[in-house]
Write an enzyme that holds these catalytic residues in place. Structure first.
Site, PDB file in Angstrom:
ATOM      1  N   GLY A  89       0.790  -1.241   0.000  1.00 38.23           N
ATOM      2  CA  GLY A  89       0.000   0.000   0.000  1.00 38.23           C
ATOM      3  C   GLY A  89       0.813   1.277   0.000  1.00 38.23           C
ATOM      4  CB  SER A  90       4.362   2.148  -0.654  1.00 40.68           C
ATOM      5  OG  SER A  90       4.603   1.772  -1.982  1.00 40.68           O
ATOM      6  CG  ASN A  91       2.119   3.226  -5.760  1.00 40.04           C
ATOM      7  OD1 ASN A  91       2.549   4.225  -6.333  1.00 40.04           O
ATOM      8  ND2 ASN A  91       2.699   2.033  -5.871  1.00 40.04           N
ATOM      9  CG  LEU A 165      -1.700  -9.338  -6.225  1.00 38.72           C
ATOM     10  CD1 LEU A 165      -1.082 -10.382  -5.309  1.00 38.72           C
ATOM     11  CD2 LEU A 165      -0.727  -8.949  -7.328  1.00 38.72           C
ATOM     12  CG  ASN A 182      -2.661  -1.355 -12.687  1.00 40.38           C
ATOM     13  OD1 ASN A 182      -2.565  -1.390 -11.446  1.00 40.38           O
ATOM     14  ND2 ASN A 182      -1.971  -2.179 -13.457  1.00 40.38           N
ATOM     15  CG  HIS A 184       3.225  -2.475 -15.188  1.00 41.95           C
ATOM     16  ND1 HIS A 184       2.829  -3.720 -14.740  1.00 41.95           N
ATOM     17  CD2 HIS A 184       4.341  -2.674 -15.921  1.00 41.95           C
ATOM     18  CE1 HIS A 184       3.683  -4.632 -15.204  1.00 41.95           C
ATOM     19  NE2 HIS A 184       4.602  -4.018 -15.925  1.00 41.95           N
ATOM     20  CG  ASP A 225       0.301  -4.897 -17.019  1.00 41.93           C
ATOM     21  OD1 ASP A 225      -0.297  -4.372 -16.068  1.00 41.93           O
ATOM     22  OD2 ASP A 225       1.031  -5.885 -16.910  1.00 41.93           O
ATOM     23  CD  GLU A 254       5.401   1.712  -8.902  1.00 39.79           C
ATOM     24  OE1 GLU A 254       4.360   1.538  -8.252  1.00 39.79           O
ATOM     25  OE2 GLU A 254       6.206   0.797  -9.140  1.00 39.79           O
TER      26      GLU A 254
HETATM   27  C1  GRF Z   1       3.841  -1.370  -7.401  1.00 38.81           C
HETATM   28  O1  GRF Z   1       5.142  -1.631  -7.806  1.00 38.81           O
HETATM   29  C2  GRF Z   1       2.927  -1.251  -8.576  1.00 38.81           C
HETATM   30  O2  GRF Z   1       3.574  -0.770  -9.717  1.00 38.81           O
HETATM   31  C3  GRF Z   1       2.483  -2.651  -8.800  1.00 38.81           C
HETATM   32  O3  GRF Z   1       2.366  -3.205  -7.521  1.00 38.81           O
HETATM   33  C4  GRF Z   1       3.233  -2.521  -6.641  1.00 38.81           C
HETATM   34  C5  GRF Z   1       2.407  -2.058  -5.465  1.00 38.81           C
HETATM   35  O4  GRF Z   1       3.208  -1.512  -4.462  1.00 38.81           O
HETATM   36  N1  GRF Z   1       1.259  -2.709  -9.573  1.00 38.81           N
HETATM   37  P1  GRF Z   1       2.532  -0.857  -3.196  1.00 38.81           P
HETATM   38  O5  GRF Z   1       1.585  -1.878  -2.596  1.00 38.81           O
HETATM   39  O6  GRF Z   1       1.793   0.367  -3.657  1.00 38.81           O
HETATM   40  O7  GRF Z   1       3.655  -0.513  -2.270  1.00 38.81           O
END
Ligand code: GRF
Length: 272
Positions: A89-91, A165, A182, A184, A225, A254
């Site tokens: 969940g870092s994004n 996922l 999304n 990637h 993708d 990202e």
């Molecule tokens: C990221 O690298 C994103 O590009 C991919 O899954 C990863 C998720 O990372 N789809 P996080 O859970 O947001 O840290």
């Protein structure tokens, strides 16, 4: 100059289905405008955080063309976001931090995960967001209807996938046409598709001796993708890179990119 820009745009098309431009690396400190819009699309020039993603020219040399490249009228959009995530969940955290600091104007509504042990649940809790764990295995055929009900109840109008996922089914794509994003960890269309996730992506990039990698935000379609690319951010691949070091630099990109794209959507610069 226009010819140069057009070539830059064509080059973008060669990399993906439109979206932002990929030019030469600019000199450090070189003065460049941040963004150009064309009738056919847009590209972004940035020299933040040591990432040079620019086309080579000096804007002051070409005032007449710059005028032709001024921004279109845009209409701001209200973004009511649902985050779908399965892991760290870092994004999600980065986007919520940007919303909290006023760097992005959006309303986060709900975090949905298919795993109750996903760290993103803790992230959602930290930001005081409603969080829902809904497992496909438990709900089977009623999974889509259940999730869609939540999205309606929270009046969501944009779904942000961040490390989610399960494959997003056609029902969601029909209900939210062109409004599911999304991220990637590669410069799509390279290193995307089935089986290309996490370390597999970075391993493939390193195996191919690429000098650049990066991150892409794209619209979700029924194929992995594969949807139109809304934004990309480049990172250098270093000779000394391992999967871990490359993954960490791409992840940092990202965190900047996702908010930038959402901001462009909110401001109406990208129309979904
Ligand atoms: C990221 O690298 C994103 O590009 C991919 O899954 C990863 C998720 O990372 N789809 P996080 O859970 O947001 O840290």
């Amino acid at each position: 100059m226009l010819e140069k820009l057009t070539r830059a745009y064509e080059r973008t098309l060669a990399w993906g289905n439109g979206g932002f431009g990929i030019g030469h690396y600019a000199e450090e400190g070189e003065k460049v405008p941040q963004r150009f819009e064309f009738e056919q699309g847009a590209f972004e020039l940035t020299n933040q955080n040591g990432l040079y993603f620019n086309w080579h020219y000096k804007p002051d040399d070409y005032p007449e063309h710059l005028e032709r490249l001024t921004r279109r009228e845009t209409t701001p959009q209200e973004l009511r976001l649902a985050f779908f995530a399965s892991g760290r969940g870092s994004n999600v955290d980065a986007i919520l931090r940007n919303i909290n600091s006023g760097n992005l104007d959006a309303r986060p509504k709900i975090v949905l995960s298919n795993r109750d042990d996903a760290e993103v649940i803790t992230v959602a809790k930290k930001w005081g967001l409603p969080r829902i764990v809904i497992k496909k295995r438990t709900y089977k055929k009623s999974f889509d209807a259940n999730v869609l009900k939540y999205l309606q109840d929270f009046k969501v109008n944009c779904i942000v996938l961040a490390g989610y996922l399960p494959k997003v089914s056609r029902n969601f794509i029909t209900e939210f046409p062109g409004h599911i994003l999304n991220i990637h960890p590669s410069l799509l269309p390279s290193y995307g598709g089935k089986g290309m996730y996490g370390s597999h992506v970075h391993q493939a990039v390193l195996d191919s001796d690429e000098v650049r990698s990066g991150a892409s935000v794209h619209l979700v379609t029924e194929d992995y993708d594969d949807g139109p690319i809304l934004g990309q951010r480049v990172v250098d691949v270093k000779e000394s890179d391992t999967i871990k070091t490359l993954a960490s630099r791409v992840l940092h990109a990202e965190h900047i990119l996702y908010t930038n794209v959402l901001r462009d959507i909110q401001k109406g610069k990208i129309v979904l």
